[in-house]
Design a protein around this motif. Structure first.
Motif, PDB file in Angstrom:
ATOM      1  N   TRP A 180       5.264   0.504  -9.659  1.00 22.42           N
ATOM      2  CA  TRP A 180       4.277   0.874  -8.570  1.00 22.42           C
ATOM      3  C   TRP A 180       4.632   0.572  -7.188  1.00 22.42           C
ATOM      4  CZ3 TRP A 180      -1.588  -0.600 -10.333  1.00 22.42           C
ATOM      5  CH2 TRP A 180      -1.659   0.067 -11.400  1.00 22.42           C
ATOM      6  N   CYS A 181       5.945   1.225  -6.836  1.00 26.82           N
ATOM      7  CA  CYS A 181       6.589   0.914  -5.540  1.00 26.82           C
ATOM      8  C   CYS A 181       6.870   2.071  -4.834  1.00 26.82           C
ATOM      9  CB  CYS A 181       8.033   0.266  -5.863  1.00 26.82           C
ATOM     10  SG  CYS A 181       9.086   1.415  -6.720  1.00 26.82           S
ATOM     11  N   VAL A 182       7.335   2.029  -3.738  1.00 27.93           N
ATOM     12  CA  VAL A 182       7.672   3.194  -2.708  1.00 27.93           C
ATOM     13  C   VAL A 182       8.942   3.630  -3.318  1.00 27.93           C
ATOM     14  CG1 VAL A 182       8.252   3.851  -0.450  1.00 27.93           C
ATOM     15  CG2 VAL A 182       6.425   2.176  -0.641  1.00 27.93           C
ATOM     16  N   ALA A 183       9.193   4.826  -3.182  1.00 25.15           N
ATOM     17  CA  ALA A 183      10.493   5.450  -3.692  1.00 25.15           C
ATOM     18  C   ALA A 183      10.703   6.703  -3.096  1.00 25.15           C
ATOM     19  CB  ALA A 183      10.434   5.871  -5.085  1.00 25.15           C
ATOM     20  N   GLY A 184      11.932   6.874  -2.333  1.00 25.00           N
ATOM     21  CA  GLY A 184      12.079   7.988  -1.542  1.00 25.00           C
ATOM     22  C   GLY A 184      13.681   8.141  -1.144  1.00 25.00           C
ATOM     23  N   ALA A 185      14.103   9.206  -0.621  1.00 23.47           N
ATOM     24  CA  ALA A 185      15.337   9.552  -0.391  1.00 23.47           C
ATOM     25  C   ALA A 185      15.705  10.111   1.035  1.00 23.47           C
ATOM     26  CB  ALA A 185      16.261  10.444  -1.411  1.00 23.47           C
ATOM     27  N   SER A 186      16.698   9.871   1.708  1.00 26.54           N
ATOM     28  CA  SER A 186      16.849  10.427   3.130  1.00 26.54           C
ATOM     29  C   SER A 186      18.376  10.585   3.219  1.00 26.54           C
ATOM     30  CB  SER A 186      16.153   9.926   4.064  1.00 26.54           C
ATOM     31  OG  SER A 186      16.516  10.582   5.305  1.00 26.54           O
ATOM     32  N   GLN A 187      18.933  11.938   3.407  1.00 27.12           N
ATOM     33  CA  GLN A 187      20.650  11.979   3.892  1.00 27.12           C
ATOM     34  C   GLN A 187      21.409  11.343   2.812  1.00 27.12           C
ATOM     35  OE1 GLN A 187      20.605  10.241   7.685  1.00 27.12           O
ATOM     36  NE2 GLN A 187      19.289  12.235   8.650  1.00 27.12           N
ATOM     37  N   GLY A 188      20.733  11.356   1.749  1.00 26.55           N
ATOM     38  CA  GLY A 188      21.829  11.319   0.621  1.00 26.55           C
ATOM     39  C   GLY A 188      21.798   9.509   0.237  1.00 26.55           C
ATOM     40  N   VAL A 189      20.643   8.840   0.796  1.00 26.82           N
ATOM     41  CA  VAL A 189      20.418   7.530   0.594  1.00 26.82           C
ATOM     42  C   VAL A 189      19.451   7.241  -0.178  1.00 26.82           C
ATOM     43  CG1 VAL A 189      20.330   5.211   1.443  1.00 26.82           C
ATOM     44  CG2 VAL A 189      21.790   6.893   2.604  1.00 26.82           C
ATOM     45  N   VAL A 190      19.089   6.471  -1.279  1.00 25.26           N
ATOM     46  CA  VAL A 190      17.889   6.144  -2.035  1.00 25.26           C
ATOM     47  C   VAL A 190      17.315   5.121  -1.469  1.00 25.26           C
ATOM     48  CG1 VAL A 190      17.007   5.801  -4.298  1.00 25.26           C
ATOM     49  CG2 VAL A 190      18.902   7.199  -4.072  1.00 25.26           C
ATOM     50  N   TYR A 191      15.960   4.831  -1.196  1.00 23.21           N
ATOM     51  CA  TYR A 191      15.165   3.857  -0.807  1.00 23.21           C
ATOM     52  C   TYR A 191      14.048   3.489  -1.886  1.00 23.21           C
ATOM     53  CZ  TYR A 191      17.396   4.754   3.527  1.00 23.21           C
ATOM     54  OH  TYR A 191      18.255   4.777   4.665  1.00 23.21           O
ATOM     55  N   VAL A 192      14.001   1.890  -2.223  1.00 24.12           N
ATOM     56  CA  VAL A 192      13.008   1.605  -2.875  1.00 24.12           C
ATOM     57  C   VAL A 192      12.026   0.273  -2.168  1.00 24.12           C
ATOM     58  CG1 VAL A 192      13.465   2.219  -5.035  1.00 24.12           C
ATOM     59  CG2 VAL A 192      14.247  -0.039  -3.849  1.00 24.12           C
ATOM     60  N   ALA A 193      10.829   0.296  -2.117  1.00 22.72           N
ATOM     61  CA  ALA A 193      10.341  -0.711  -1.155  1.00 22.72           C
ATOM     62  C   ALA A 193       9.051  -1.068  -1.735  1.00 22.72           C
ATOM     63  CB  ALA A 193      10.035  -0.250   0.069  1.00 22.72           C
ATOM     64  N   SER A 194       8.487  -2.476  -1.508  1.00 23.99           N
ATOM     65  CA  SER A 194       7.241  -2.957  -2.092  1.00 23.99           C
ATOM     66  C   SER A 194       7.071  -2.899  -3.486  1.00 23.99           C
ATOM     67  CB  SER A 194       5.989  -2.100  -1.340  1.00 23.99           C
ATOM     68  OG  SER A 194       4.753  -2.723  -1.293  1.00 23.99           O
ATOM     69  N   GLY A 195       5.782  -2.570  -4.117  1.00 21.91           N
ATOM     70  CA  GLY A 195       5.736  -2.574  -5.509  1.00 21.91           C
ATOM     71  C   GLY A 195       5.723  -3.958  -6.140  1.00 21.91           C
ATOM     72  N   ILE A 196       5.591  -4.245  -7.261  1.00 26.04           N
ATOM     73  CA  ILE A 196       5.577  -5.430  -7.911  1.00 26.04           C
ATOM     74  C   ILE A 196       6.652  -5.559  -9.097  1.00 26.04           C
ATOM     75  CG2 ILE A 196       3.042  -5.709  -7.357  1.00 26.04           C
ATOM     76  CD1 ILE A 196       2.406  -4.880 -10.292  1.00 26.04           C
ATOM     77  N   GLY A 197       7.054  -6.465  -9.328  1.00 29.76           N
ATOM     78  CA  GLY A 197       8.009  -6.920 -10.304  1.00 29.76           C
ATOM     79  C   GLY A 197       7.306  -7.400 -11.910  1.00 29.76           C
ATOM     80  N   SER A 198       7.929  -8.478 -12.194  1.00 30.01           N
ATOM     81  CA  SER A 198       6.893  -8.853 -13.477  1.00 30.01           C
ATOM     82  C   SER A 198       5.571  -9.268 -13.141  1.00 30.01           C
ATOM     83  CB  SER A 198       7.854  -9.907 -14.004  1.00 30.01           C
ATOM     84  OG  SER A 198       7.999 -11.051 -13.250  1.00 30.01           O
ATOM     85  N   SER A 199       5.549  -9.766 -11.786  1.00 29.94           N
ATOM     86  CA  SER A 199       4.058  -9.962 -11.397  1.00 29.94           C
ATOM     87  C   SER A 199       4.146 -10.026  -9.857  1.00 29.94           C
ATOM     88  CB  SER A 199       3.673 -11.413 -11.865  1.00 29.94           C
ATOM     89  OG  SER A 199       4.851 -12.342 -11.015  1.00 29.94           O
ATOM     90  N   TYR A 200       2.983  -9.941  -9.312  1.00 28.58           N
ATOM     91  CA  TYR A 200       3.006  -9.792  -7.927  1.00 28.58           C
ATOM     92  C   TYR A 200       3.483 -10.834  -7.099  1.00 28.58           C
ATOM     93  CZ  TYR A 200       1.320  -8.936  -3.136  1.00 28.58           C
ATOM     94  OH  TYR A 200       1.042  -8.904  -1.553  1.00 28.58           O
ATOM     95  N   ASN A 201       4.299 -10.450  -6.136  1.00 23.26           N
ATOM     96  CA  ASN A 201       5.099 -11.519  -5.378  1.00 23.26           C
ATOM     97  C   ASN A 201       5.170 -10.961  -4.108  1.00 23.26           C
ATOM     98  OD1 ASN A 201       7.426 -12.578  -3.638  1.00 23.26           O
ATOM     99  ND2 ASN A 201       8.044 -13.431  -5.608  1.00 23.26           N
ATOM    100  N   PRO A 202       4.378 -11.749  -2.857  1.00 25.09           N
ATOM    101  CA  PRO A 202       4.227 -11.138  -1.623  1.00 25.09           C
ATOM    102  C   PRO A 202       5.634 -10.612  -0.841  1.00 25.09           C
ATOM    103  CG  PRO A 202       3.745 -13.460  -1.699  1.00 25.09           C
ATOM    104  CD  PRO A 202       3.911 -13.002  -2.918  1.00 25.09           C
ATOM    105  N   GLU A 203       7.091 -11.434  -1.293  1.00 29.38           N
ATOM    106  CA  GLU A 203       8.024 -11.043  -0.728  1.00 29.38           C
ATOM    107  C   GLU A 203       8.720  -9.749  -1.197  1.00 29.38           C
ATOM    108  OE1 GLU A 203      10.911 -14.118  -0.898  1.00 29.38           O
ATOM    109  OE2 GLU A 203       9.523 -15.737  -0.213  1.00 29.38           O
ATOM    110  N   VAL A 204       8.458  -9.634  -2.305  1.00 25.47           N
ATOM    111  CA  VAL A 204       8.693  -8.002  -3.038  1.00 25.47           C
ATOM    112  C   VAL A 204       7.984  -7.311  -2.524  1.00 25.47           C
ATOM    113  CG1 VAL A 204       8.820  -7.009  -5.259  1.00 25.47           C
ATOM    114  CG2 VAL A 204       9.610  -9.371  -5.324  1.00 25.47           C
TER     115      VAL A 204
END
Length: 399
Positions: A180-204
């Protein structure tokens, strides 16, 4: 065995042997048939590369084989995740629609042990599918995020499918596996952001990472075995808050930026833009945000399109006037879920995953056709990538 029987058997064996020899000669003649009589094959291929693949496919077997050979310029085709339409099982198929043969073919499964298990349904989310997030980068399909039991990130590293080699490879291990994260790409580079891991973590939920494929990829192939070039994830400037961890968000690459909103559909939402060159964040222009009413995709990262899922209207963004320009309106676009754009075509997953609407935005006026899904399946997402490299098209596993 009497003599007459022996003669009959011998004659039959001789006839069978002769038939096999004739078939071998025919096969050899077929195998080594020149592309254009009187021309060397390399010169003939240069000539034929200027002809539409659909025309070559319909003429003869030798030209049909050429269209799928490694040396012929690859045409674009559709890649999707499919699920059984009448089953609650957590099963998905990676598939490719070949527009030349008009056939759906299954991709080979990722070579993982134990096998990849992606969770689509869970009793805690009765009315919705759990998202499976993927991007297309540098001619590759990349699976980035999904959920597995018991509601954990399914992937510890990305899975990369190269259509021209028909093989899967693994990307670098995530610093933090996500769903449940942000996923995208620009100019041959992949980006992931935010979302949750095994549980919600404000830093993640505020973190951003990028993976530059250009350091180890050509246009249509990747090689992660080069010891001098190491694939890795790098931390970037984070988000100001965790509001983008509530949905599976598509970050759309457009003119050196990643554009995204935190809520899908017609609901009130916030929009932000990440500048990949300066590693900075900025507010989304008001006009862009107001018109963002459904899935969005960018053509070659230059022209950005959206579908208003409630009205079935395809529009493109005009940055000069900060407004969306109508292209066409069609019932098949209502309830649109995902979309992709490349090669002058915009592909939109129809409502309920029952078909893919393909809009030719280069035509005047723009035209729309629908690619039907395989019987008994629904489409979960869509990408546009080079066709799979397959010399013998009959050897593919069809849906």
């Amino acid at each position: 065995m009497n003599n007459s029987a022996a003669i009959t058997v011998a004659a039959a064996d001789t006839a069978a042997g002769a038939a096999v020899k004739r078939q071998k000669k025919l096969h050899q003649h077929h195998q080594y048939e020149s592309l254009i009589p009187g021309l060397p094959d390399d010169i003939a291929q240069i000539c034929l590369s200027h002809v539409q693949p659909s025309t070559l496919y319909s003429v003869c077997q030798s030209w049909r084989r050429l269209v799928y050979s490694p040396s012929f310029p690859p045409f674009l085709s559709i890649y999707s995740l499919l699920k059984p339409s009448k089953s609650e099982e957590n099963s998905v198929q990676f598939a490719n629609f070949d527009p030349i043969s008009a056939k759906w073919n299954l991709l080979p499964p990722p070579p993982l042990n134990p096998p990849l298990r992606l969770l689509l349904r869970h009793r805690s989310f009765i009315s919705r599918h759990l998202p499976i997030q993927s991007v297309s980068v540098s001619g590759n399909f990349i699976l980035l995020a999904a959920t597995t039991d018991p509601l954990l990130p399914a992937l510890s590293r990305p899975l990369v499918f190269n259509p021209l080699t028909c093989k899967w490879t693994s990307g670098p291990r995530f610093e933090t596996p996500r769903r449940w994260c942000v996923a995208g790409a620009s100019q041959g580079v992949v980006y992931v952001a935010s979302g949750i891991g095994s549980s919600y973590n404000p830093e993640v939920a505020r973190s951003v990472e990028k993976w530059d494929l250009k350091s180890n990829c050509t246009k249509y192939s990747c090689n992660h075995h080069d010891k001098n070039k190491v694939w890795k994830w790098e931390k970037m400037s984070g988000l100001k808050d965790g509001k983008f961890s509530r949905e599976a968000i598509e970050a759309v690459g457009w003119r050196g930026k990643l554009c995204m909103v935190n809520v899908k559909g017609d609901a009130a939402k916030e929009g932000i833009i990440y500048d990949v060159g300066s590693d900075t964040w900025q507010e989304m222009p008001e006009g862009m945000l107001v018109g963002w009413r459904g899935p969005v995709a960018a053509m070659e990262e230059e022209v950005i399109y959206t579908v208003d899922e409630s009205k079935g209207a395809l529009r493109k963004y005009d940055p000069g006037s900060d407004s969306w320009i109508m292209i066409l309106e069609n019932e098949m676009l209502k309830g649109a879920q995902h979309m992709a754009a490349a090669g002058g075509r915009v592909c939109v997953v129809c409502g309920g995953g029952d078909g893919i609407a393909v809009v030719d935005v280069t035509a005047e006026p723009p035209s729309l056709v629908v690619v039907e899904t395989p019987v008994g399946f629904q489409v979960l997402d869509v990408h546009i990538l080079p066709r799979m490299n397959q010399l013998d098209s009959e050897s593919k596993d069809e849906c």
